[in-house]
Design a protein around this motif. Structure first.
Motif, PDB file in Angstrom:
ATOM      1  N   THR A  89       0.842  -1.190   0.000  1.00  0.00           N
ATOM      2  CA  THR A  89       0.000   0.000   0.000  1.00  0.00           C
ATOM      3  C   THR A  89       0.877   1.241   0.000  1.00  0.00           C
ATOM      4  O   THR A  89       1.720   1.415   0.876  1.00  0.00           O
ATOM      5  CB  THR A  89      -0.928   0.014   1.231  1.00  0.00           C
ATOM      6  N   ARG A  99      -3.994   9.661   1.445  1.00  0.00           N
ATOM      7  CA  ARG A  99      -4.531   8.837   0.358  1.00  0.00           C
ATOM      8  C   ARG A  99      -3.805   7.500   0.348  1.00  0.00           C
ATOM      9  O   ARG A  99      -2.647   7.411   0.754  1.00  0.00           O
ATOM     10  CB  ARG A  99      -4.336   9.534  -0.995  1.00  0.00           C
ATOM     11  N   TYR A 100      -4.482   6.493  -0.153  1.00  0.00           N
ATOM     12  CA  TYR A 100      -3.932   5.141  -0.200  1.00  0.00           C
ATOM     13  C   TYR A 100      -4.137   4.529  -1.585  1.00  0.00           C
ATOM     14  O   TYR A 100      -5.145   4.795  -2.235  1.00  0.00           O
ATOM     15  CB  TYR A 100      -4.639   4.226   0.818  1.00  0.00           C
ATOM     16  N   ARG A 101      -3.185   3.725  -2.020  1.00  0.00           N
ATOM     17  CA  ARG A 101      -3.328   3.000  -3.280  1.00  0.00           C
ATOM     18  C   ARG A 101      -2.542   1.689  -3.164  1.00  0.00           C
ATOM     19  O   ARG A 101      -1.379   1.695  -2.769  1.00  0.00           O
ATOM     20  CB  ARG A 101      -2.792   3.827  -4.439  1.00  0.00           C
ATOM     21  N   GLN A 103      -0.579  -1.354  -4.829  1.00  0.00           N
ATOM     22  CA  GLN A 103       0.208  -1.604  -6.028  1.00  0.00           C
ATOM     23  C   GLN A 103       0.868  -2.969  -5.905  1.00  0.00           C
ATOM     24  O   GLN A 103       0.978  -3.520  -4.813  1.00  0.00           O
ATOM     25  CB  GLN A 103       1.289  -0.537  -6.215  1.00  0.00           C
TER      26      GLN A 103
END
Length: 122
Positions: A89, A99-101, A103
């Motif tokens: 993350t 914010r988080y994403r 990958q």
């Protein structure tokens, strides 16, 4: 970036992979893989909802292995690929919000022979 959940995936490239270089010369190939899960409905199978995996394949400066560059030269939008890596993350701040994403840091990726003939060259 503490989470490192292993993942193996197969799917289609959403766009041509892109390559970028860090200031110290490390290459990274960035690409998105669309994965469709099959869902059984009665006696037949259908495509379920698509999941997009944001992927990165790193290549260290001076490494004799040129995975990132070779992948970018070989793969095109729509190609079926199979890969293995670790999900992590990424977090960042924007407008005072965290914010988080998720990958995938890809360890290895290759072209699938499920739908077409793949030619290997050195």
């Amino acid at each position: 970036m503490l989470d490192k959940t292993p993942i193996t995936f197969a799917g289609n490239l959403a766009a041509d992979p892109q390559i970028n270089f860090t200031p110290n010369g490390d290459a990274v190939a960035n690409f998105t893989v669309m994965v469709n899960r099959r869902v059984k409905r009665g006696d037949s199978w259908e495509d379920g909802p698509a999941t997009s995996l944001l992927c990165e394949l790193w290549q260290k400066n001076g490494s004799q292995k040129k995975e990132a560059e070779m992948f970018v030269e070989s793969a095109r939008r729509g190609d079926r690929v199979i890969g293995h890596g670790e999900v992590y993350t990424q977090t960042w701040e924007k407008d005072g919000e965290t914010r988080y994403r998720d990958q995938v840091r890809v360890i290895e990726v290759g072209m699938s022979t499920a739908w077409k003939v793949v030619q290997v060259k050195e």
